[in-house]
Design a protein around this motif. Structure first.
Motif, short mmCIF file in Angstrom:
data_model
loop_
_atom_site.label_atom_id
_atom_site.label_comp_id
_atom_site.label_asym_id
_atom_site.label_seq_id
_atom_site.Cartn_x
_atom_site.Cartn_y
_atom_site.Cartn_z
N GLU A 83 0.83 -1.21 0.00
CA GLU A 83 0.00 0.00 0.00
C GLU A 83 0.86 1.26 0.00
O GLU A 83 0.49 2.27 -0.62
CB GLU A 83 -0.95 -0.02 1.20
N ILE A 84 1.99 1.23 0.68
CA ILE A 84 2.91 2.37 0.66
C ILE A 84 3.43 2.59 -0.75
O ILE A 84 3.61 3.74 -1.20
CB ILE A 84 4.07 2.15 1.65
N ALA A 85 3.66 1.50 -1.48
CA ALA A 85 4.19 1.60 -2.84
C ALA A 85 3.14 2.06 -3.84
O ALA A 85 3.49 2.56 -4.92
CB ALA A 85 4.76 0.25 -3.26
N ALA A 117 3.58 4.64 8.83
CA ALA A 117 4.26 4.93 7.57
C ALA A 117 3.27 5.06 6.41
O ALA A 117 3.42 5.94 5.55
CB ALA A 117 5.28 3.83 7.26
N LEU A 118 2.24 4.23 6.40
CA LEU A 118 1.23 4.31 5.35
C LEU A 118 0.38 5.57 5.51
O LEU A 118 0.05 6.23 4.52
CB LEU A 118 0.34 3.06 5.39
N ALA A 119 0.02 5.91 6.74
CA ALA A 119 -0.76 7.12 6.98
C ALA A 119 -0.02 8.35 6.47
O ALA A 119 -0.58 9.20 5.79
CB ALA A 119 -1.08 7.25 8.46
N GLN A 120 1.27 8.46 6.81
CA GLN A 120 2.07 9.59 6.37
C GLN A 120 2.12 9.64 4.84
O GLN A 120 1.98 10.70 4.23
CB GLN A 120 3.49 9.48 6.94
N ARG A 121 2.33 8.49 4.23
CA ARG A 121 2.44 8.41 2.76
C ARG A 121 1.15 8.86 2.09
O ARG A 121 1.16 9.62 1.13
CB ARG A 121 2.78 6.98 2.38
N ARG A 122 0.01 8.37 2.58
CA ARG A 122 -1.26 8.73 1.95
C ARG A 122 -1.63 10.18 2.19
O ARG A 122 -2.16 10.85 1.29
CB ARG A 122 -2.37 7.80 2.45
N ALA A 129 -1.20 18.05 5.03
CA ALA A 129 -0.07 18.09 5.95
C ALA A 129 -0.40 17.25 7.18
O ALA A 129 -1.43 17.47 7.82
CB ALA A 129 0.23 19.52 6.36
N PRO A 130 0.44 16.28 7.54
CA PRO A 130 0.16 15.47 8.73
C PRO A 130 0.04 16.35 9.97
O PRO A 130 0.82 17.28 10.16
CB PRO A 130 1.39 14.55 8.82
#
Length: 223
Positions: A83-85, A117-122, A129-130
């Motif tokens: 999902e990150i990719a 990591a996925l939350a930040q990426r999406r 902005a996170p």
């Protein structure tokens, strides 16, 4: 207070707590590409399975399948990496960026079933902005519909749960918000079919705005 007792538009809140996927951004296409491939590899009914993935942690979704001979933790890590990719087509819900940018930084949080990591990426893929406060899959032992994630979000903001408004889109998240003691509003922009709920609904953030008063309370107002 429940939505049946009073409208969220007639109430003041100390903080807003937002689910991520389907609530402030739309990641359905990307998520379903990854999960469909996983379900096909494991011989599941892909169409039926995809209706169960939204709003829940990957580890909980995989564990529910009770598949013999698999390492659920390893499978969940693989899903997260895929999902990150793949963030193609991940976009903000209409009006979400401006709405979130209008909120005081110490008065809102993202509470998501996605790993950090996925939350930040999406969020970055959607142009959001996170926030300073985020609760992600790693922060709780039990995922939605357990309310622990929302309780932790309120705690990190230093407010009581009863003074929070939860923004959600998925049934498991709505149940978590209700169980936490907060009021809940449902965002329907990413829904493919009409949703029946006792909670107030908004299609997007384009028809609402937030107003902060001198005492630090937030109001959700219709335009």
């Amino acid at each position: 207070m429940s939505a049946n007792d009073s409208s969220v538009f007639d109430h003041r809140y100390r903080a807003f707590l937002f689910d991520m996927d389907g609530t402030i951004l739309n990641s359905i296409a990307a998520a379903e590409r990854v999960w469909a491939a996983w379900a096909e590899r494991h011989g599941l009914d892909v169409e039926a399975f995809l209706t169960t993935i939204h709003g829940a942690r990957a580890i909980d979704t995989i564990t529910r399948q009770a598949l013999p001979g698999i390492d659920a933790q390893a499978e969940a890590r693989g899903i997260t990496e895929a999902e990150i990719a793949d963030v193609e087509g991940v976009v903000a819900i209409p009006g979400a960026v401006a709405f979130l940018n209008s909120l005081p930084a110490n008065r809102w949080a993202v509470v998501t079933s996605a790993p950090s990591a996925l939350a930040q990426r999406r969020l970055l893929a959607a142009g959001i902005a996170p926030p300073a406060v985020m609760v992600t899959a790693e922060d709780v032992a039990r995922g939605k519909p357990d309310p622990a994630c929302y309780l932790l979000g309120a705690q990190r903001l230093g407010v009581s749960m009863e003074e929070c408004l939860v923004f959600e889109d998925a049934p498991v998240g709505i149940r978590a918000g209700v169980a936490s003691g907060a009021d809940v509003i449902v965002v329907t922009s990413a829904h493919r079919a009409p949703m029946h709920t006792e909670h107030p609904m908004i299609d997007s953030y384009e028809g609402v705005h937030a107003q902060a008063d001198d005492a630090g309370y937030l109001r959700l107002l219709r335009r």
